[in-house]
Write a protein that holds these residues in place. Structure first.
Motif, PDB file in Angstrom:
ATOM      1  N   VAL A 235       3.086 -13.776 -12.025  1.00 29.33           N
ATOM      2  CA  VAL A 235       2.592 -14.543 -13.174  1.00 29.33           C
ATOM      3  C   VAL A 235       1.274 -13.992 -13.721  1.00 29.33           C
ATOM      4  O   VAL A 235       1.004 -14.117 -14.920  1.00 29.33           O
ATOM      5  CB  VAL A 235       2.435 -16.035 -12.768  1.00 29.33           C
ATOM      6  CG1 VAL A 235       1.700 -16.831 -13.818  1.00 29.33           C
ATOM      7  CG2 VAL A 235       3.795 -16.645 -12.499  1.00 29.33           C
ATOM      8  N   LEU A 236       0.456 -13.382 -12.872  1.00 26.36           N
ATOM      9  CA  LEU A 236      -0.878 -12.938 -13.306  1.00 26.36           C
ATOM     10  C   LEU A 236      -0.890 -12.081 -14.577  1.00 26.36           C
ATOM     11  O   LEU A 236      -1.684 -12.338 -15.480  1.00 26.36           O
ATOM     12  CB  LEU A 236      -1.588 -12.193 -12.172  1.00 26.36           C
ATOM     13  CG  LEU A 236      -2.320 -13.058 -11.166  1.00 26.36           C
ATOM     14  CD1 LEU A 236      -2.899 -12.181 -10.055  1.00 26.36           C
ATOM     15  CD2 LEU A 236      -3.408 -13.880 -11.804  1.00 26.36           C
ATOM     16  N   PRO A 237      -0.055 -11.062 -14.696  1.00 23.72           N
ATOM     17  CA  PRO A 237      -0.155 -10.238 -15.904  1.00 23.72           C
ATOM     18  C   PRO A 237       0.471 -10.827 -17.163  1.00 23.72           C
ATOM     19  O   PRO A 237       0.316 -10.274 -18.256  1.00 23.72           O
ATOM     20  CB  PRO A 237       0.559  -8.940 -15.513  1.00 23.72           C
ATOM     21  CG  PRO A 237       1.482  -9.314 -14.422  1.00 23.72           C
ATOM     22  CD  PRO A 237       0.847 -10.473 -13.713  1.00 23.72           C
ATOM     23  N   ILE A 238       1.155 -11.949 -17.052  1.00 17.34           N
ATOM     24  CA  ILE A 238       1.835 -12.531 -18.221  1.00 17.34           C
ATOM     25  C   ILE A 238       0.795 -13.091 -19.198  1.00 17.34           C
ATOM     26  O   ILE A 238      -0.064 -13.885 -18.839  1.00 17.34           O
ATOM     27  CB  ILE A 238       2.814 -13.636 -17.783  1.00 17.34           C
ATOM     28  CG1 ILE A 238       3.928 -13.028 -16.942  1.00 17.34           C
ATOM     29  CG2 ILE A 238       3.384 -14.369 -18.992  1.00 17.34           C
ATOM     30  CD1 ILE A 238       4.877 -14.039 -16.349  1.00 17.34           C
ATOM     31  N   GLY A 239       0.881 -12.674 -20.439  1.00 13.35           N
ATOM     32  CA  GLY A 239      -0.010 -13.168 -21.487  1.00 13.35           C
ATOM     33  C   GLY A 239      -1.440 -12.684 -21.396  1.00 13.35           C
ATOM     34  O   GLY A 239      -2.328 -13.253 -22.023  1.00 13.35           O
ATOM     35  N   LEU A 240      -1.679 -11.648 -20.632  1.00 13.10           N
ATOM     36  CA  LEU A 240      -3.040 -11.142 -20.455  1.00 13.10           C
ATOM     37  C   LEU A 240      -3.439 -10.263 -21.641  1.00 13.10           C
ATOM     38  O   LEU A 240      -2.660  -9.427 -22.094  1.00 13.10           O
ATOM     39  CB  LEU A 240      -3.107 -10.331 -19.157  1.00 13.10           C
ATOM     40  CG  LEU A 240      -4.446 -10.210 -18.496  1.00 13.10           C
ATOM     41  CD1 LEU A 240      -4.970 -11.584 -18.113  1.00 13.10           C
ATOM     42  CD2 LEU A 240      -4.331  -9.373 -17.250  1.00 13.10           C
ATOM     43  N   ARG A 241      -4.621 -10.484 -22.134  1.00  7.40           N
ATOM     44  CA  ARG A 241      -5.156  -9.686 -23.249  1.00  7.40           C
ATOM     45  C   ARG A 241      -6.467  -9.072 -22.787  1.00  7.40           C
ATOM     46  O   ARG A 241      -7.380  -9.777 -22.372  1.00  7.40           O
ATOM     47  CB  ARG A 241      -5.365 -10.577 -24.461  1.00  7.40           C
ATOM     48  CG  ARG A 241      -5.767  -9.830 -25.696  1.00  7.40           C
ATOM     49  CD  ARG A 241      -5.600 -10.730 -26.923  1.00  7.40           C
ATOM     50  NE  ARG A 241      -6.115 -10.082 -28.100  1.00  7.40           N
ATOM     51  CZ  ARG A 241      -5.458  -9.173 -28.808  1.00  7.40           C
ATOM     52  NH1 ARG A 241      -4.247  -8.831 -28.445  1.00  7.40           N
ATOM     53  NH2 ARG A 241      -5.998  -8.636 -29.874  1.00  7.40           N
ATOM     54  N   SER A 242      -6.561  -7.739 -22.865  1.00  8.65           N
ATOM     55  CA  SER A 242      -7.757  -7.047 -22.391  1.00  8.65           C
ATOM     56  C   SER A 242      -8.863  -7.064 -23.449  1.00  8.65           C
ATOM     57  O   SER A 242      -8.624  -7.342 -24.624  1.00  8.65           O
ATOM     58  CB  SER A 242      -7.426  -5.593 -22.022  1.00  8.65           C
ATOM     59  OG  SER A 242      -7.135  -4.853 -23.180  1.00  8.65           O
ATOM     60  N   GLN A 243     -10.077  -6.781 -23.009  1.00 12.62           N
ATOM     61  CA  GLN A 243     -11.207  -6.711 -23.940  1.00 12.62           C
ATOM     62  C   GLN A 243     -11.009  -5.595 -24.956  1.00 12.62           C
ATOM     63  O   GLN A 243     -11.408  -5.725 -26.108  1.00 12.62           O
ATOM     64  CB  GLN A 243     -12.502  -6.484 -23.159  1.00 12.62           C
ATOM     65  CG  GLN A 243     -12.910  -7.654 -22.307  1.00 12.62           C
ATOM     66  CD  GLN A 243     -14.199  -7.390 -21.557  1.00 12.62           C
ATOM     67  OE1 GLN A 243     -14.907  -6.407 -21.790  1.00 12.62           O
ATOM     68  NE2 GLN A 243     -14.522  -8.286 -20.633  1.00 12.62           N
ATOM     69  N   GLN A 244     -10.387  -4.519 -24.527  1.00 11.36           N
ATOM     70  CA  GLN A 244     -10.144  -3.400 -25.442  1.00 11.36           C
ATOM     71  C   GLN A 244      -9.177  -3.829 -26.555  1.00 11.36           C
ATOM     72  O   GLN A 244      -9.378  -3.483 -27.714  1.00 11.36           O
ATOM     73  CB  GLN A 244      -9.572  -2.212 -24.678  1.00 11.36           C
ATOM     74  CG  GLN A 244      -9.399  -0.977 -25.514  1.00 11.36           C
ATOM     75  CD  GLN A 244      -8.955   0.212 -24.674  1.00 11.36           C
ATOM     76  OE1 GLN A 244      -8.554   0.053 -23.535  1.00 11.36           O
ATOM     77  NE2 GLN A 244      -9.034   1.392 -25.242  1.00 11.36           N
ATOM     78  N   GLU A 245      -8.145  -4.579 -26.225  1.00 10.75           N
ATOM     79  CA  GLU A 245      -7.198  -5.051 -27.229  1.00 10.75           C
ATOM     80  C   GLU A 245      -7.861  -6.046 -28.177  1.00 10.75           C
ATOM     81  O   GLU A 245      -7.532  -6.092 -29.363  1.00 10.75           O
ATOM     82  CB  GLU A 245      -6.008  -5.727 -26.561  1.00 10.75           C
ATOM     83  CG  GLU A 245      -5.114  -4.793 -25.777  1.00 10.75           C
ATOM     84  CD  GLU A 245      -4.076  -5.536 -24.956  1.00 10.75           C
ATOM     85  OE1 GLU A 245      -3.096  -4.876 -24.556  1.00 10.75           O
ATOM     86  OE2 GLU A 245      -4.242  -6.733 -24.705  1.00 10.75           O
ATOM     87  N   ASP A 246      -8.804  -6.833 -27.651  1.00 11.98           N
ATOM     88  CA  ASP A 246      -9.502  -7.832 -28.453  1.00 11.98           C
ATOM     89  C   ASP A 246     -10.596  -7.205 -29.320  1.00 11.98           C
ATOM     90  O   ASP A 246     -11.016  -7.788 -30.317  1.00 11.98           O
ATOM     91  CB  ASP A 246     -10.099  -8.897 -27.529  1.00 11.98           C
ATOM     92  CG  ASP A 246     -10.390 -10.186 -28.247  1.00 11.98           C
ATOM     93  OD1 ASP A 246      -9.593 -10.551 -29.128  1.00 11.98           O
ATOM     94  OD2 ASP A 246     -11.397 -10.825 -27.920  1.00 11.98           O
ATOM     95  N   GLY A 247     -11.069  -6.018 -28.920  1.00 12.25           N
ATOM     96  CA  GLY A 247     -12.107  -5.318 -29.680  1.00 12.25           C
ATOM     97  C   GLY A 247     -13.521  -5.751 -29.352  1.00 12.25           C
ATOM     98  O   GLY A 247     -14.466  -5.358 -30.022  1.00 12.25           O
ATOM     99  N   LYS A 248     -13.704  -6.575 -28.336  1.00 17.84           N
ATOM    100  CA  LYS A 248     -15.032  -7.056 -27.954  1.00 17.84           C
ATOM    101  C   LYS A 248     -15.266  -6.745 -26.481  1.00 17.84           C
ATOM    102  O   LYS A 248     -14.957  -7.549 -25.611  1.00 17.84           O
ATOM    103  CB  LYS A 248     -15.146  -8.558 -28.177  1.00 17.84           C
ATOM    104  CG  LYS A 248     -14.941  -8.980 -29.607  1.00 17.84           C
ATOM    105  CD  LYS A 248     -14.933 -10.488 -29.726  1.00 17.84           C
ATOM    106  CE  LYS A 248     -14.609 -10.910 -31.148  1.00 17.84           C
ATOM    107  NZ  LYS A 248     -14.470 -12.360 -31.264  1.00 17.84           N
ATOM    108  N   ILE A 249     -15.815  -5.574 -26.207  1.00 13.42           N
ATOM    109  CA  ILE A 249     -16.064  -5.156 -24.829  1.00 13.42           C
ATOM    110  C   ILE A 249     -17.463  -5.599 -24.413  1.00 13.42           C
ATOM    111  O   ILE A 249     -18.455  -5.249 -25.054  1.00 13.42           O
ATOM    112  CB  ILE A 249     -15.903  -3.631 -24.673  1.00 13.42           C
ATOM    113  CG1 ILE A 249     -14.472  -3.228 -25.056  1.00 13.42           C
ATOM    114  CG2 ILE A 249     -16.226  -3.202 -23.251  1.00 13.42           C
ATOM    115  CD1 ILE A 249     -14.232  -1.742 -25.099  1.00 13.42           C
TER     116      ILE A 249
END
Length: 91
Positions: free
Chosen positions: A21-35
């Motif tokens: 379940v952990l990786p489901i729906g995960l959005r990284s900072q790089q994908e969000d554009g705010k590191i």
């Protein structure tokens, strides 16, 4: 099935489901554009651990209950699982 083995079985199933379940729906900072400085770009923005823990518990229980019933009913016994040569079923 005694309470000890039942709890161990639930814990094993719970952690296996958690890792699924952990990786489901995960959005990284790089994908969000705010590191955030000092963190890797692959760090999650919002891991939603509470929500994932609830879903993990529900799914684990739904898997654990039938497994316990099958083991407790005697449909599957330890003698049926011992099939390797050289292993006797003197448990």
């Amino acid at each position: 099935m005694d309470i000890g083995p039942a709890l161990v079985l639930f814990a094993v199933i719970w952690f296996m489901v958690l890792f699924i379940v952990l990786p489901i729906g995960l959005r990284s900072q790089q994908e969000d554009g705010k590191i955030v400085p000092g963190t890797p770009a692959s760090s999650p923005v919002n891991p939603n651990m509470g929500k994932k823990a609830k879903w993990t518990t529900i799914i684990a229980f739904l898997l654990w209950a039938p497994i316990c019933l099958v083991i407790s009913s005697g449909i599957i016994t330890i003698d049926m699982l011992v099939y390797l040569p050289g292993i006797d079923s003197a448990y």
